[in-house]
Write a protein that holds these residues in place. Structure first.
Motif, PDB file in Angstrom:
ATOM      1  N   LEU A  56     128.921 -22.420  30.369  1.00 32.31           N
ATOM      2  CA  LEU A  56     128.820 -23.884  30.339  1.00 32.31           C
ATOM      3  C   LEU A  56     129.706 -24.430  29.233  1.00 32.31           C
ATOM      4  N   LEU A  57     130.488 -25.455  29.552  1.00 27.49           N
ATOM      5  CA  LEU A  57     131.430 -26.012  28.583  1.00 27.49           C
ATOM      6  C   LEU A  57     131.024 -27.379  28.054  1.00 27.49           C
ATOM      7  N   ARG A  58     130.370 -28.196  28.883  1.00 33.37           N
ATOM      8  CA  ARG A  58     130.046 -29.555  28.460  1.00 33.37           C
ATOM      9  C   ARG A  58     128.603 -29.897  28.810  1.00 33.37           C
ATOM     10  N   CYS A  59     128.003 -30.722  27.974  1.00 33.31           N
ATOM     11  CA  CYS A  59     126.641 -31.189  28.273  1.00 33.31           C
ATOM     12  C   CYS A  59     126.517 -32.683  28.046  1.00 33.31           C
ATOM     13  N   ASP A  60     127.628 -33.393  27.920  1.00 30.54           N
ATOM     14  CA  ASP A  60     127.599 -34.817  27.585  1.00 30.54           C
ATOM     15  C   ASP A  60     127.636 -35.695  28.821  1.00 30.54           C
ATOM     16  N   LEU A  61     126.909 -35.317  29.844  1.00 29.98           N
ATOM     17  CA  LEU A  61     126.889 -36.121  31.078  1.00 29.98           C
ATOM     18  C   LEU A  61     125.706 -37.038  31.103  1.00 29.98           C
ATOM     19  N   MET A  93     133.563 -27.443  39.667  1.00 25.82           N
ATOM     20  CA  MET A  93     133.049 -27.733  38.323  1.00 25.82           C
ATOM     21  C   MET A  93     134.002 -27.204  37.255  1.00 25.82           C
ATOM     22  N   GLU A  94     134.612 -26.048  37.515  1.00 31.57           N
ATOM     23  CA  GLU A  94     135.589 -25.488  36.577  1.00 31.57           C
ATOM     24  C   GLU A  94     136.818 -26.392  36.487  1.00 31.57           C
ATOM     25  N   ALA A  95     137.272 -26.914  37.625  1.00 30.26           N
ATOM     26  CA  ALA A  95     138.435 -27.811  37.644  1.00 30.26           C
ATOM     27  C   ALA A  95     138.162 -29.085  36.848  1.00 30.26           C
ATOM     28  N   GLN A  96     136.894 -29.510  36.798  1.00 29.31           N
ATOM     29  CA  GLN A  96     136.508 -30.704  36.051  1.00 29.31           C
ATOM     30  C   GLN A  96     136.201 -30.410  34.591  1.00 29.31           C
ATOM     31  N   GLY A  97     136.309 -29.146  34.182  1.00 23.89           N
ATOM     32  CA  GLY A  97     136.083 -28.784  32.789  1.00 23.89           C
ATOM     33  C   GLY A  97     134.619 -28.672  32.400  1.00 23.89           C
ATOM     34  N   LEU A  98     133.736 -28.525  33.391  1.00 27.83           N
ATOM     35  CA  LEU A  98     132.304 -28.427  33.094  1.00 27.83           C
ATOM     36  C   LEU A  98     131.860 -26.995  32.825  1.00 27.83           C
ATOM     37  N   VAL A  99     132.483 -26.050  33.501  1.00 27.71           N
ATOM     38  CA  VAL A  99     132.127 -24.643  33.346  1.00 27.71           C
ATOM     39  C   VAL A  99     133.401 -23.808  33.331  1.00 27.71           C
ATOM     40  N   GLU A 100     133.252 -22.585  32.886  1.00 26.91           N
ATOM     41  CA  GLU A 100     134.301 -21.581  33.019  1.00 26.91           C
ATOM     42  C   GLU A 100     133.700 -20.445  33.834  1.00 26.91           C
ATOM     43  N   ILE A 101     134.362 -20.070  34.906  1.00 26.16           N
ATOM     44  CA  ILE A 101     133.908 -18.931  35.697  1.00 26.16           C
ATOM     45  C   ILE A 101     134.479 -17.679  35.049  1.00 26.16           C
ATOM     46  N   VAL A 102     133.605 -16.895  34.462  1.00 29.34           N
ATOM     47  CA  VAL A 102     134.022 -15.670  33.777  1.00 29.34           C
ATOM     48  C   VAL A 102     134.198 -14.547  34.794  1.00 29.34           C
TER      49      VAL A 102
END
Length: 64
Positions: free
Chosen positions: A59-64, A26-35
């Motif tokens: 969470l980085l994106r919610c436009d799914l 999910m991080e590779a797809q730009g959906l989340v950042e693992i802190v």
């Protein structure tokens, strides 16, 4: 959006590793950042099979 979420997973160790792989995808797809990833998995009292792992996920994106 943008707040850091604490994610606590109770599961067999291999399942926690699968969750970590999912978060990394999910991080590779730009959906989340693992802190923060767990540096180790902790024992769960009363269970020989379950471990627990702690993640911090943003969470980085919610436009799914």
């Amino acid at each position: 959006m943008g707040e850091i979420n604490d994610v606590r997973i109770f599961a067999p160790e291999q399942d926690i590793a699968s969750w970590q792989s999912l978060f990394e995808e999910m991080e590779a797809q730009g959906l989340v950042e693992i802190v923060q990833k767990p540096d180790k998995f902790y024992e769960v009292r009363g269970s020989e099979k379950l471990k627990r792992g702690y993640f911090k996920i943003k969470l980085l994106r919610c436009d799914l």
